[in-house]
Design a protein around this motif. Structure first.
Motif, PDB file in Angstrom:
ATOM      1  N   TYR A  57      75.638 -74.570 -62.904  1.00 51.32           N
ATOM      2  CA  TYR A  57      76.985 -74.017 -63.012  1.00 51.32           C
ATOM      3  C   TYR A  57      77.236 -73.644 -64.470  1.00 51.32           C
ATOM      4  CZ  TYR A  57      78.799 -74.795 -58.303  1.00 51.32           C
ATOM      5  OH  TYR A  57      79.052 -74.710 -56.967  1.00 51.32           O
ATOM      6  N   ARG A  90      70.733 -76.375 -59.594  1.00 58.52           N
ATOM      7  CA  ARG A  90      71.991 -75.923 -59.008  1.00 58.52           C
ATOM      8  C   ARG A  90      72.974 -75.669 -60.162  1.00 58.52           C
ATOM      9  NH1 ARG A  90      72.399 -75.605 -54.034  1.00 58.52           N
ATOM     10  NH2 ARG A  90      74.670 -75.505 -54.134  1.00 58.52           N
ATOM     11  N   ARG A 101      70.309 -70.372 -61.837  1.00 60.21           N
ATOM     12  CA  ARG A 101      69.785 -71.712 -61.632  1.00 60.21           C
ATOM     13  C   ARG A 101      68.328 -71.775 -62.076  1.00 60.21           C
ATOM     14  NH1 ARG A 101      69.583 -72.132 -55.015  1.00 60.21           N
ATOM     15  NH2 ARG A 101      68.166 -70.387 -54.628  1.00 60.21           N
ATOM     16  N   HIS A 149      75.142 -67.340 -60.509  1.00 60.52           N
ATOM     17  CA  HIS A 149      74.320 -67.350 -59.299  1.00 60.52           C
ATOM     18  C   HIS A 149      74.919 -68.298 -58.261  1.00 60.52           C
ATOM     19  CE1 HIS A 149      69.984 -67.189 -57.586  1.00 60.52           C
ATOM     20  NE2 HIS A 149      70.821 -67.535 -56.647  1.00 60.52           N
ATOM     21  N   LEU A 150      75.405 -69.482 -58.715  1.00 64.42           N
ATOM     22  CA  LEU A 150      76.002 -70.445 -57.800  1.00 64.42           C
ATOM     23  C   LEU A 150      77.493 -70.615 -58.048  1.00 64.42           C
ATOM     24  CD1 LEU A 150      73.251 -73.196 -57.549  1.00 64.42           C
ATOM     25  CD2 LEU A 150      73.788 -71.398 -55.922  1.00 64.42           C
ATOM     26  N   GLU A 175      78.315 -68.908 -54.829  1.00 67.23           N
ATOM     27  CA  GLU A 175      78.788 -69.913 -53.880  1.00 67.23           C
ATOM     28  C   GLU A 175      80.245 -70.251 -54.177  1.00 67.23           C
ATOM     29  OE1 GLU A 175      74.682 -72.255 -52.590  1.00 67.23           O
ATOM     30  OE2 GLU A 175      76.233 -73.310 -53.712  1.00 67.23           O
TER      31      GLU A 175
END
Length: 846
Positions: free
Chosen positions: A86, A84, A68, A106-107, A152
């Motif tokens: 993707y 955030r 991000r 990361h996310l 996530e």
């Protein structure tokens, strides 16, 4: 901003260590993005940027280690969410996404983030995109994609999400080792997840949506590979979490889904399918349906379906949760039945002997029972409804239910229950425990949850409202010998097309009992409709449901909305029965098949008790702008006799005939006019009359507005629109209005009109002229029983009844038609106008 470029390709490139994105499609359509690799990059990686880019093909790309963008380094449009980031980020779902892999982000891996109502960036203000809404665009495709090892969520379908007009499907998705969710579904409608594997995620599927379909999936809560690497591993996880939604909760459908890796060797609190509860105002009138669900392990069935016990702490009392297992594959007893929340709301009418407590609490599994959710609303008690309880009785057992408060919307307060097959009587009691027998069937709206798969389930005709002693005229559908039918329409019933449209087949074929390709085309956006007259020996019917069967062709032309109207006589105005969205399944029927419940169809049910001879059905839209197509049509409800519907009496008594003909009869004597008007002074100049209501979404007993009884006229008001009716007297004579009298209805004082305007016109081509306006001088709110005869004269109303009178002493102009407008009702929050009757005393002119 290159426009449409179907021959352009971005292929076999390597992007690494980029500080801002990877492959960005901006203002360009139809590009092929294929077999590219992006590694260790910052910000969204493979994207269509502004919400207008469509028909792009993202095929077999790999994105790994997507980071991000730190807040302090964000650049560009603040609406773009690189902080955030993707790996794949789509602002318009109309793109093809096939065979891609997102790893180690990361996310997360895939995010559909459309923007509310309009594109963004430079296209937000372009005139050609003024009516373009990315949220409503169809899904291109999502097939054979893989996401794993995300920090996530693997796939994010979060608000504002997207809401295409037709159903869409993700095929063969694999999501594993994601730290939170394999896929998070939120703010998306009409979604099916078909095929694939979800393994070793904290939660495989977290579903905050209504009516998501999960089909042919494998959910591995904890895989053997994880247990081999760490034999002592124990963590609370779930295969699917279904949130109990605010608003109109409808549950989910699971078909051929396998769960495994649940609590093997340890009791870690792992679950297969969990009802996930967030504290706060919610409603849940649907049910979840599980078919062919299995455990891929030898394990306790109690681990498969689990209800989050936090509903017991919720002050909003979401207790009516049911999950149907029609084949017994996941039930605690191995028999077909229902998982039911362990509450009085859900279990009051279920015999304890049929239920087994769930080992984790908060629920039971009950077999030998067929359940359905029931929601009941009434505005008749006004603000006092907050202190009311609803009592339900089957003659042997009774149970009281409190009002469920929906803090998000005052109009959604309701009483809720779960009921098995049976016949029930409902009644309402105030805070002192006293029956409110003034509440009538017209004041109550009953909504049933969708039909369960089990046989002999509850239907609308099984529920009755307890009222006081019968009124002179029936207050609702006669309850003796109801003739319910799921096929009110027969192949020989007269049908007629309405509107400027072309039909590819005879409209008679749509009720032929066979699947046809029945299409209509809207010319100049004129809305097409079908008029049909059921012709059974009963003549009259009460329609309470609509079924539309899918055609043999694609789903793009399935109707997505309906509007059904009825009327008793060809001279009556059409009355709205029901309207709203309708969803047809993706399954297609075969041409010339016999119509049956085994075929694919969409259905809606509504709480209608009005009797009609003729119906008009509109199908105003589909996802294709101009075409609507169905395979067959059917109404469900009751056949009934028309004998209880009586023609209105004549306005004046008919004198007894003389024994022999009078040779020179004289006209009936007329009283001497009191105002020097050469006319007949009568108690009402507007009966009988043709009544045309306005400002009403629904009208009940239109003719009762001016008839000489207190039978009750009801107008369900359209918000912020004038409400009332136009009276066209059948006598066809000019008249002079001198006094208006409004008689109260049997209930709902808040529905009385307290501010009015009366107008007249000399013919239909003339403008309306005001006769009088102002406050209605009510001196009492006492209610009149329904169906009482009004005995009045020119000089005064019926003093045995409650009415308010307004004089027009200066009225001297003769009019043909009259218009009554209710500017304001007594209750500011009510949405109905009710009258026992309206009289307009005056002079009939020759």
């Amino acid at each position: 901003m290159a426009g449409d470029h179907p021959n352009s390709t971005v292929s076999k490139n390597l992007v690494r260590n980029s500080n801002q994105r990877c492959v960005v499609i901006h203002g360009t359509d139809s590009i092929l993005v294929e077999e590219n690799v992006a590694y260790d990059t910052v910000g969204h990686c493979f994207i269509n940027e502004n919400g207008v880019e469509e028909d792009i093909r993202f095929i077999k790309n790999l994105g790994a280690l997507t980071h991000r963008q730190p807040e302090e380094r964000r650049i560009g449009n603040p609406l773009e969410s690189d902080h955030r980031a993707y790996t794949f980020w789509f602002t318009n779902a109309n793109v093809r996404v096939e065979g891609n892999v997102a790893a180690g982000a990361h996310l997360g891996g895939f995010w559909y983030e459309t923007f509310e109502h309009a594109p963004h960036g430079p296209y937000a203000d372009w005139p050609e995109y003024a009516d373009f809404n990315p949220k409503l665009r169809p899904l291109g495709s999502f097939i054979d994609n893989v996401v794993h090892s995300s920090g996530e969520r693997g796939i994010r379908m979060y608000e504002p999400g997207f809401k295409p007009l037709e159903e869409f499907t993700f095929y063969n998705t694999r999501a594993y080792k994601n730290n939170e969710h394999g896929i998070f579904i939120h703010g998306v409608e009409k979604m099916t997840l078909d095929g694939g594997v979800f393994a070793d995620n904290k939660v495989g599927v977290r579903n905050f949506n209504d009516r998501t379909i999960f089909r042919n999936l494998e959910l591995i809560v904890t895989s053997d590979l994880v247990r081999e690497r760490n034999p002592d591993y124990c963590d609370s996880r779930a295969g699917i979490q279904q949130r109990i939604n605010p608003g109109w909760g409808q549950g989910s459908v699971l078909e051929n889904v396998t769960f495994s890796g649940i609590n093997e060797g340890f009791d870690c609190g792992q679950k297969g399918f969990e009802f996930y509860h967030l504290l706060g105002p919610k409603r849940f009138i649907g049910k979840s349906f599980l078919s062919g669900v299995s455990m891929g392990q030898e394990s306790d069935r109690g681990d498969l379906v689990v209800m989050d016990c936090r509903w017991k702490e919720d002050p909003y009392n979401i207790e009516n949760i049911i999950v149907e297992d029609p084949d017994g594959t996941i039930g605690l007893t191995g028999l077909p039945g229902f998982y039911v929340s362990d509450s009085l709301v859900a279990k009051a009418f279920i015999a304890d002997a049929t239920c087994v407590p769930h080992p984790r609490g908060c629920a039971d599994y009950c077999n030998d029972v067929c359940l359905r959710n029931v929601e009941v609303k009434t505005v008749a008690c006004g603000a006092h409804c907050f202190n009311y309880t609803m009592r339900v009785s089957d003659g042997l057992t009774s149970s009281d239910y409190p009002l469920h408060i929906d803090q998000s919307d005052d109009l959604k307060h309701s009483f809720e229950a779960v009921l098995p097959e049976g016949v029930y009587e409902i009644s309402f009691y105030n805070q002192d425990g006293i029956l409110d027998d003034a509440i009538e069937p017209d004041d109550v709206t009953i909504t049933l949850g969708e039909e369960p798969q089990c046989a002999n389930h509850l239907v609308y005709s099984d529920i009755r409202l307890k009222t006081k002693a019968p009124t002179p005229n029936p207050t609702t559908v006669p309850l003796l010998e109801p003739l319910y039918s799921d096929t009110i329409l027969s192949p020989l019933d007269p049908t007629e097309k309405l509107g400027l449209h072309k039909w590819t087949s005879d409209p008679q074929t749509v009720i032929s009992g066979k699947i046809v390709t029945y299409s209509l085309y809207q010319e100049d956006r004129d809305l097409p409709a079908l008029r049909v007259t059921p012709s059974s020996q009963h003549s009259c019917s009460i329609v309470q449901g609509l079924k539309l069967y899918t055609s043999a062709t694609g789903s793009a032309r399935d109707p997505n909305a309906y509007k059904l109207e009825g009327r008793f006589d060809v001279h009556d105005e059409w009355s709205l029965i029901s309207e709203g969205p309708i969803s047809l399944p993706s399954g297609r029927n075969v041409l010339d098949e016999d119509v049956s419940s085994a075929l694919h169809f969409g259905t809606v049910q509504f709480n209608n008790f009005d009797v009609y001879r003729e119906y008009r059905l509109w199908m105003p839209s589909s996802s294709n702008n101009y075409w609507v197509r169905v395979g067959a049509l059917q109404f469900t409800g009751f056949f009934t006799s028309c004998s209880h519907i009586m023609e209105p009496p004549t306005p004046f008594p008919t004198p007894l005939p003389t024994p022999e003909p009078t040779l020179n009869p004289i006209p009936s004597p007329t009283p001497a006019p009191t105002d020097g008007v050469d006319g007949l002074a009568v108690n009402t100049i507007v009966y009988p009359a043709t009544i045309t209501s306005f400002g009403c979404s629904k009208v009940v007993r239109s003719g009762s507005a001016v008839d000489p009884t207190t039978e009750k006229y009801v107008c369900v008001q359209i918000h912020n629109e004038p409400t009332g009716f136009v009276m066209g007297p059948a006598h066809g004579k000019n008249s002079i209005a001198k006094e208006m009298r409004l008689y109260t209805a049997n209930n709902c004082p808040d529905c009385d009109c307290v501010e009015y305007k009366l107008e007249g016109r000399v013919d239909s081509a003339s403008s309306w002229q005001e006769i009088g306006s102002g406050n209605v001088p009510w001196t009492s709110t006492r209610r009149n029983a329904r169906g009482l005869n009004i005995t009045s004269t020119f000089e005064g109303g019926d003093d045995s009844l409650t009415y308010a009178a307004v004089d027009f002493p200066g009225s001297s102009v003769a009019y043909l038609d009259y218009k009554f407008t209710c500017i304001r009702t007594r209750g500011e929050l009510v949405s109905k106008l009710m009258l026992g009757s309206l009289e307009l005393a005056g002079y009939l002119l020759e």
